[in-house]
Design an enzyme around this catalytic site. Sequence first.
Site, PDB file in Angstrom:
ATOM      1  N   GLU A  50      12.935  36.539  72.334  1.00 10.59           N
ATOM      2  CA  GLU A  50      13.405  35.040  72.212  1.00 10.59           C
ATOM      3  C   GLU A  50      13.785  34.976  70.464  1.00 10.59           C
ATOM      4  OE1 GLU A  50      13.229  31.141  73.249  1.00 10.59           O
ATOM      5  OE2 GLU A  50      13.498  33.085  74.493  1.00 10.59           O
ATOM      6  N   ASP A  61       8.366  23.636  64.554  1.00 12.20           N
ATOM      7  CA  ASP A  61       7.861  24.841  64.092  1.00 12.20           C
ATOM      8  C   ASP A  61       7.102  24.462  62.888  1.00 12.20           C
ATOM      9  OD1 ASP A  61       9.060  26.967  65.626  1.00 12.20           O
ATOM     10  OD2 ASP A  61      11.223  26.155  64.759  1.00 12.20           O
TER      11      ASP A  61
END
Length: 269
Positions: A50, A61
Site C-alpha cells: 500500500e 494521517d
Amino acid sequence: MNNRYYQLNKNLIPYKLGCYIPFVVLGDPSIEISLEIIYSLIKNGADGLELGIPFSDPLADGPIIQQANLRAFSANITLTKCFEMLFKIRTHNPKIPIGILIYANLIFKLGIQKFYSICSKIDIDSVLIADVPIEESFEFEQHSIKNNIDSIFVCPPDASKNFLKKLSKHSTGYIYLLSRSGVTGIDMKITPPLKNFVKELKKLTSIPIIQGFGISNENQIKNIILSGVSGVICGSVIIQIIANNLNNKKIMLKKIKKLSNRFKKATII
C-alpha cells in the site's frame, strides 16, 4: 475485480496465513532510498504493498505519516515521479498486489480519466481515495471499473449495519477495516479484536477484510488475524524507522528488514 488480491487470499488460507501489507509514502526520504525500502519489503515478507502518494494536507494521517509526506516533497517528489516509481516497482515484481492511497485533489488536478488510465497501464491493483466517502465515489468507481482497478473503502469499527451493506456493495479487492477511529499513528490504543464485527461483515461480503491503523507489534497482528480478518496493513511503525535513521541508510534498511520479517511471521496462525 483485479484478481491479485483474490489470488493472494486464496493462496494463504490453506496454510493458515494472514497477509502482511506494509504502507510507506512514495519518495520518502528520497526517490532512490524509497525504492530500496520497497524492494526490501517485497523481499522480506510483504504479501502486498500500500503506497501513499504525497499530499500537502493529508487529513487522515497522524504526525508520523505527515512528516513522511513533507520529506517526500523536500526530495522534489511529484505525481509524475510517483507514477515512474510505481512503474519500476511493478516491473521489479509483476505478481505482488500494489495499492495506492491518494487524495482527491491530486486526481482532479490530473483528470479522473487520465489518472485511472495511467494506473491501468502501470498495472496498479487498487486505489483508495482517502477523502472521498462512498456516497461521493460514483464517478471514481465508474473509471475504476472501466480500467479494471479495485476501489478500496475504509470501514470504521463502529459502522452501522446499513453502512456495512453499502460497503459490501461498492468495495472490490478488499475492505480496509480501521482498528480505531481517528488518524494513523502508533501511540494510540487500537480497538480490541473485532471478532463479532468481522463475523457480521463476512456475512455480507466474500472479499478479503484487511485491518490497519495503529498496528505496531506482533501480538496485535496475531490477535487481529485470529479475529478472522485476512491480513494487516502496517505503516506508521515502518515510517518511524525511516524518520529515526535518516542519516544512516544501512541501519534503516536493516531495521526495516528485521521488522518486516517479524511482522510476516506474526501472521501465521
